[in-house]
Scaffold this motif. Structure first.
Motif, PDB file in Angstrom:
ATOM      1  N   THR A 134     -56.815 -17.851 117.727  1.00 43.50           N
ATOM      2  CA  THR A 134     -58.134 -17.347 118.038  1.00 43.50           C
ATOM      3  C   THR A 134     -58.879 -18.271 118.974  1.00 43.50           C
ATOM      4  O   THR A 134     -59.902 -17.903 119.502  1.00 43.50           O
ATOM      5  N   VAL A 140     -60.070  -7.371 116.786  1.00 38.54           N
ATOM      6  CA  VAL A 140     -61.234  -7.741 117.566  1.00 38.54           C
ATOM      7  C   VAL A 140     -62.369  -6.799 117.193  1.00 38.54           C
ATOM      8  O   VAL A 140     -62.199  -5.578 117.196  1.00 38.54           O
ATOM      9  N   GLU A 192     -67.159  -8.550 119.599  1.00 37.92           N
ATOM     10  CA  GLU A 192     -66.303  -9.425 120.385  1.00 37.92           C
ATOM     11  C   GLU A 192     -65.862  -8.742 121.671  1.00 37.92           C
ATOM     12  O   GLU A 192     -65.810  -9.367 122.733  1.00 37.92           O
ATOM     13  N   SER A 213     -68.791  -8.680 124.023  1.00 39.17           N
ATOM     14  CA  SER A 213     -69.138 -10.015 124.517  1.00 39.17           C
ATOM     15  C   SER A 213     -68.089 -10.609 125.442  1.00 39.17           C
ATOM     16  O   SER A 213     -68.220 -11.763 125.828  1.00 39.17           O
ATOM     17  N   ARG A 220     -65.027 -11.537 124.813  1.00 43.06           N
ATOM     18  CA  ARG A 220     -64.329 -12.654 124.196  1.00 43.06           C
ATOM     19  C   ARG A 220     -62.879 -12.644 124.662  1.00 43.06           C
ATOM     20  O   ARG A 220     -62.177 -11.647 124.559  1.00 43.06           O
ATOM     21  N   ASN A 222     -73.944 -13.785 121.607  1.00 41.66           N
ATOM     22  CA  ASN A 222     -73.579 -12.410 121.242  1.00 41.66           C
ATOM     23  C   ASN A 222     -73.583 -11.480 122.452  1.00 41.66           C
ATOM     24  O   ASN A 222     -73.999 -10.320 122.378  1.00 41.66           O
ATOM     25  N   MET A 228     -70.923 -16.816 119.386  1.00 41.04           N
ATOM     26  CA  MET A 228     -70.814 -15.573 118.628  1.00 41.04           C
ATOM     27  C   MET A 228     -71.313 -15.768 117.202  1.00 41.04           C
ATOM     28  O   MET A 228     -71.054 -16.776 116.563  1.00 41.04           O
ATOM     29  N   ASP A 234     -71.579 -13.099 113.568  1.00 35.76           N
ATOM     30  CA  ASP A 234     -71.054 -11.804 113.130  1.00 35.76           C
ATOM     31  C   ASP A 234     -71.314 -11.606 111.640  1.00 35.76           C
ATOM     32  O   ASP A 234     -70.532 -12.066 110.802  1.00 35.76           O
TER      33      ASP A 234
END
Length: 834
Positions: free
Chosen positions: A16, A43, A47, A50, A52, A118, A168, A170
C-alpha cells in the motif's frame, strides 16, 4: 486490478505504500508465509477520487506512510518532517516555530508542489504556498500520507511539478472504538488526543471524531505553541449506488515565531570558525556577535506591571505573557469542510464523484510599526531585540496638547481573512474490459482580505496615521481585498491489458484576479484592478509493463503550461498590474523499475527523471518605467536518480534504505529588455548570469537507512539515519547581475542525523490495548545547518569581499544567514485503544 506478482505476507504491508517505486515503512511482525494476490487489496471511492497511486499499477514514483508509520515515526511533528526519509524530499521547521515547516520535492518548493487533503487542494490560492500551522493535528487522523514525485497521478489541472502530497482520512475504514493518547516531550511539550469511531452501523453509516490539545515551549527562546485541533468525518451509504461522506477539520492555534536567519557567528563562534571561508574578523563586528543556538531576536522581556491590552482576530484582551512580548507571533484558524457524493450504480459502466468544499480562515501575524526602540547594548546593530520598556516609557511621556499619549511605535497585526469555495466533479466510463475514460471539472473561487491593525499601543492612547488617531484594532497602512477565480477541466483515458497499463491526460485551466484598495481611494471610491484571464494546459502520459512476476518497468511524460500566481500579475502593495505576466512551462520525463524477489523479502525501486522549467519569471519594480515587470527567460533543469529498497533479513529484522543523486541547476544567462514605449531613452535592459549555478534551498544528494528489530509481537525498535550533502544556500537570482560572478552559492556543511523510535503494545487479555512509545529525534544532538541564505544583505559579513573584490568572499560562510536544525528532542507517551 492486475497483480504485478504474488508476494508473501512478510512484505504485503509494503504494497500500500510502495512507489511506482516502493515502499511504506510498516513493520508489523508477519505471522504466516501464506501467499496473497494483489487483487485482495481494494480501493475506496475516496482513494480513487483522490488519485491515490497503487503499487504495481500507477506509472509514477511514489512513497507512502501508513497509519502505523505515522503513529511510530511522526512524533507529533508536522507532516512534512516525517517525509525526510523519502528520496528527493527535504523538509525543515525553519526557525523552529510550530507550524512554520516547509517542504521541497526534487528541488521545487511548495509553490510547485500540490498538497491535497482527501483530494481537495489546500495550496494558497494567491501564491501556492502551504501554511502548515493551519493543518496542525492532521497527522493524528490521517489514514495515510502519500508523496508522488514528479508529475504525479493527479488528474486535476493544477501544476504539481515537484510532486503531490496527498493526505487521506477515511471514517468508513474504522471499526468501532477509540483511542486516547497522552504525549510528553522536550521543552514542555504536552499533547492529549482523543479519537472515537462508531464503526459501520447497519451496513450504512460510519463516523469518526477527534480532538487534540497541544501546548509547548521550544528549544528557541521566545517560541511557544498553544493549539487545538478537531476532526469529524462521516460516511452514509444511501443505497447500492449512492454514498455520501462529510469531512471537517480545523486547527485554531497561536505560536511564537523565529523568522529571521542569522549569521553563523550569532549562534556559535566556535562552530563558525570551524568552517572554511568564515573570516574571524566577522566575529569582531556586530554580524557575528555570539548569542547561542537558542537566539531569537523577535522577543524580549517587559515590565510585568505593563498591562496594555492587545488585539487579535478574537477581539481585544490581555497579553498572553506578563513578563515578555513577542514581536513575531502567528495566530490563525482555518477550518475546512467538504461533502463528497459518490454515484456508483450497480451493473453500470458509469461512476460519478463530486466534492463540494469550503475553507475559511481568520488571523494573521504580528510585527512592529512606526519607530520602536531597540536594545542599544545587545551586541550591535544586527542584534536588535526590541526594548519594550524603553518604548513604553517614551510613548507614555509623549503627550499631545490634550494630555493624551501619542505612540511613536506600536505592535501591529498583519491580518489575512479569507474564504475559498470549490467544487470538483469527475465522471468515469468503463468503455470495455480494457479501456476506461474519465473527465471532470474543478471550480474554485476565493476572496482574501489583507489589512493591518493596531495590536498594542505600547503605553500610548493612540497612533497617528494620516492625521487620524488610531486606537486598538484600528486599521493602518493598507486594507485591500483580492479575489481569485479558477476553472479547470480534464479528460483522461486509461488502458489495461495483460501485463501493460497506461494512461493519457489533458487538462486545461483558467485563472483571473482582482484587487480592490479600500485604504487609498481614488476619485471618491476604492481603486480596483481586474486582471486578464490566463490560460494553462497540462498533458500527461504514462505506462507500465510487467516484465515478469518479479520485475516491472514504467515511464511517464508531462508538459505543463502554468498559470501565473497573483504576485506576478498584480502588486497588492501598490495595486499596479505587471506589464508582462509570466508564461512558464515545465516538461518532465521519467523512467522507473520495480523488483520483488521470489520470496518477497526484497523490494527494490529505482527511477531517473528530468524536469525542465522554461521561462521562469522574477518580479521586479523598475523605477525608470514606474512599473512592475517580470524578468523572464530563466531556464532550470532538475534531474536525478532515486532508489528505494526494503529487505527482511528475517521475520524479526528489516532494513530500509533510500538514495537520491540530484543535479538541479540554472541552464542559461538571460538578457531582458523592456521597451514598452519603443523609446531608447526609457528602455531598460537587465542581465542575469546564472548559467551552471546550482539551484539552492535543498540538499542535492541524500541517503537514508534504517533497521527495525521486532523481537516479539507488538514490539518494534527502529534506528534511522539520514545524511544530506550538497545543500547550496538559497539566493535571489536577481542578484546575479555581474558577469564576473560565477561562484556557486555557499554550500552548507554535509550532516548526518540519527533518530530512534520504539513502540511496545503491552500484552493484554482485554479489549483495551495499551501502547508505550518513545521517539528520540537527533539522538546524538548533532549541530547542523538546515536552511541557509547566500550573501545575506542583513546579517552577512561582506567587508572581506569589499576589500578583495573576490566573489568567493561574497558567497562564503561568513556571508550567509542560517537556521540550525533542532537539537535532541524526546517525545514519549502512552496510548489506550478501546
Amino acid at each position: 486490478m492486475k497483480p504485478a506478482s504474488k508476494l508473501p505476507l512478510i512484505s504485503a504491508a509494503l504494497l500500500t505504500a510502495g512507489t511506482g517505486s516502493l515502499l511504506a515503512q510498516s513493520v508489523d511482525q508477519p505471522t504466516t508465509d501464506k501467499v496473497y494476490d494483489l487483487e485482495g487489496f481494494t480501493v475506496t471511492p475516496l482513494e480513487e477520487f483522490s488519485n491515490r497511486a497503487v503499487y504495481g499499477e500507477t506509472p509514477v514514483a511514489f512513497s507512502e506512510l501508513s497509519k502505523e508509520d505515522l503513529d511510530r515515526y511522526l512524533a507529533s511533528q508536522e507532516i512534512p518532517l516525517a517525509l525526510n526519509y523519502t528520496p528527493s524530499v527535504y523538509a525543515t521547521n525553519q526557525g523552529g516555530g510550530a507550524g512554520d515547516a516547509r517542504i521541497n520535492i526534487r528541488g521545487f518548493d511548495q509553490r510547485n508542489v500540490a498538497v491535497m487533503i482527501n483530494g481537495v487542494p489546500v495550496n494558497d490560492m494567491e501564491n501556492g504556498w502551504v501554511y502548515w500551522s493551519n493543518w496542525d493535528g492532521i497527522g493524528d487522523i490521517a489514514s495515510s500520507v502519500q508523496v508522488q514525485r514528479g508529475i504525479s497521478n493527479l488528474d486535476l489541472a493544477v501544476p504539481s511539478i515537484g510532486g503531490t502530497l496527498n493526505i487521506m482520512t477515511d471514517p468508513a475504514a474504522r471499526e468501532r472504538g477509540g483511542m486516547l493518547k497522552q504525549e510528553f516531550g522536550s521543552d514542555g511539550f504536552s499533547k492529549t488526543t482523543l479519537i472515537g469511531h462508531t464503526g459501520l452501523i447497519n451496513d450504512k453509516f460510519a463516523a469518526s471524531a477527534a480532538i487534540a490539545r497541544k501546548m509547548s515551549g521550544s528549544y528557541i527562546d521566545g517560541v511557544w505553541a498553544d493549539a487545538w485541533s478537531w476532526y469529524f468525518g462521516a460516511s452514509l451509504k444511501l443505497n447500492d449506488a449512492n454514498t455520501i461522506e462529510f469531512y471537517g477539520f480545523g486547527a485554531p492555534q497561536k505560536h511564537g515565531q523565529n523568522l529571521y536567519a542569522r549569521n553563523i557567528g550569532s549562534y556559535s563562534a566556535d562552530y563558525a570558525l570551524g568552517l572554511d571561508g568564515y573570516d574571524a574578523a566577522a566575529l569582531e563586528e556586530s554580524y557575528g556577535y555570539e548569542r547561542g543556538f537558542a537566539y531569537n531576536e523577535t522577543w524580549n522581556y517587559v515590565d510585568p506591571d505593563y498591562a496594555g491590552p492587545q488585539a487579535d482576530h478574537h477581539g481585544v484582551g490581555p497579553r498572553r505573557f506578563d513578563d515578555y512580548i513577542n514581536e513575531r507571533e502567528n495566530f490563525y484558524d482555518k477550518p475546512q469542510v467538504s461533502a463528497n457524493w459518490y454515484f456508483r450504480p450497480e451493473d453500470s459502466r458509469w461512476s460519478w464523484d463530486n466534492v463540494l468544499y469550503y475553507s475559511g480562515g481568520e488571523g494573521g501575524g504580528t510585527g512592529t510599526y512606526g519607530s520602536v526602540e531597540r536594545v542599544s547594548d545587545f551586541g550591535g546593530y544586527f542584534h536588535r531585540n526590541r526594548d519594550w520598556n524603553a518604548e513604553i516609557a517614551q510613548n507614555e511621556a509623549n503627550l499631545d496638547s490634550t494630555g493624551r499619549a501619542q505612540s511613536t511605535g506600536i505592535l501591529r497585526n498583519s491580518r489575512n481573512n479569507q474564504y475559498t469555495v470549490g467544487l470538483i466533479s469527475k465522471a468515469t466510463y468503463e468503455a470495455s474490459e480494457n479501456w476506461s475514460t474519465s473527465f471532470g471539472l474543478d471550480w474554485r473561487t476565493a476572496e482574501i482580505q489583507h489589512f493591518r491593525e493596531v495590536r498594542d499601543l505600547l503605553g500610548g492612547d493612540y497612533y497617528l496615521e494620516n492625521g487620524q488617531q488610531k486606537t486598538i484594532g484600528g486599521i493602518i497602512d493598507y486594507n485591500n481585498t483580492n479575489t481569485v477565480d479558477w476553472l479547470g477541466g480534464y479528460w483522461q483515458a486509461a488502458y489495461e491489458k495483460d501485463d501493460f497499463s497506461g494512461f493519457a491526460m489533458v487538462g486545461l485551466s483558467q485563472i483571473s484576479y482582482s484587487f480592490v484598495d479600500d485604504y487609498n481611494w481614488v476619485n471618491g471610491k476604492p481603486m480596483q484592478v481586474d486582471s486578464d484571464t490566463f490560460d494553462g494546459m497540462q498533458l500527461k502520459l504514462g505506462g507500465r509493463y510487467n516484465v515478469n512476476e518479479s520485475t516491472s518497468v514504467y515511464a511517464n511524460f508531462g508538459y505543463i503550461e502554468k498559470v501565473p500566481i497573483f504576485d506576478t500579475v498584480i502588486d497588492d502593495g501598490s495595486g499596479e498590474a505587471y506589464l508582462n505576466p509570466p508564461d512558464e512551462v515545465f516538461t518532465n520525463i521519467e523512467i522507473g523499475l520495480n523488483y520483488t524477489n521470489q520470496d518477497g523479502t526484497l523490494l527494490l525501486g529505482a527511477n531517473v527523471y528530468n524536469t525542465d522549467w522554461s521561462d521562469r519569471a522574477f518580479s521586479k519594480f523598475v523605477s525608470v518605467l514606474d512599473a512592475n515587470v517580470n524578468i523572464a527567460g530563466v531556464d532550470q533543469r532538475h534531474r536525478g536518480l532515486e532508489i528505494e529498497s526494503s529487505y527482511y533479513f528475517s521475520k524479526q529484522l528489516k532494513w530500509d534504505s533510500t538514495l537520491a543523486f540530484n543535479d538541479w541547476k540554472y541552464k542559461n544567462d538571460v538578457t531582458a529588455r523592456f521597451d514598452p514605449d519603443n523609446d531608447p531613452a526609457t528602455a531598460q535592459q537587465f542581465n542575469l548570469y546564472l548559467r551552471d549555478i546550482k539551484v539552492g534551498d535543498a540538499p542535492q544528494t541524500q541517503f537514508t537507512t534504517g533497521l527495525t528489530y521486532m523481537p516479539q509481537s507488538g514490539l518494534n525498535i527502529t534506528g534511522r539515519l539520514r545524511h544530506n550533502r550538497k545543500n547550496y544556500a538559497g539566493f535571489d537570482p536577481l542578484g546575479r547581475s555581474d558577469e564576473d560572478d560565477r561562484t556557486q552559492s555557499w554550500r552548507a556543511p554535509d550532516y548526518t542525523v540519527f533518530d530512534f523510535h520504539a513502540n511496545w503494545k503491552l500484552p493484554t487479555d482485554t479489549d483495551i490495548e495499551y501502547e508505550l512509545f518513545l521517539n528520540v529525534l537527533n539522538a546524538f544532538d548533532k549541530k547542523y545547518i538546515q536552511d541557509a541564505v547566500d550573501a545575506d544583505s542583513f546579517s552577512g559579513y561582506h567587508d572581506d569581499f569589499e576589500a578583495s573584490g573576490d566573489y568567493a568572499d561574497l558567497h562564503d560562510a561568513d556571508g550567509a544567514a542560517v537556521h540550525f536544525g533542532a537539537p535532541r528532542r524526546i517525545n514519549a507517551g502512552v496510548s489506550m485503544t478501546f
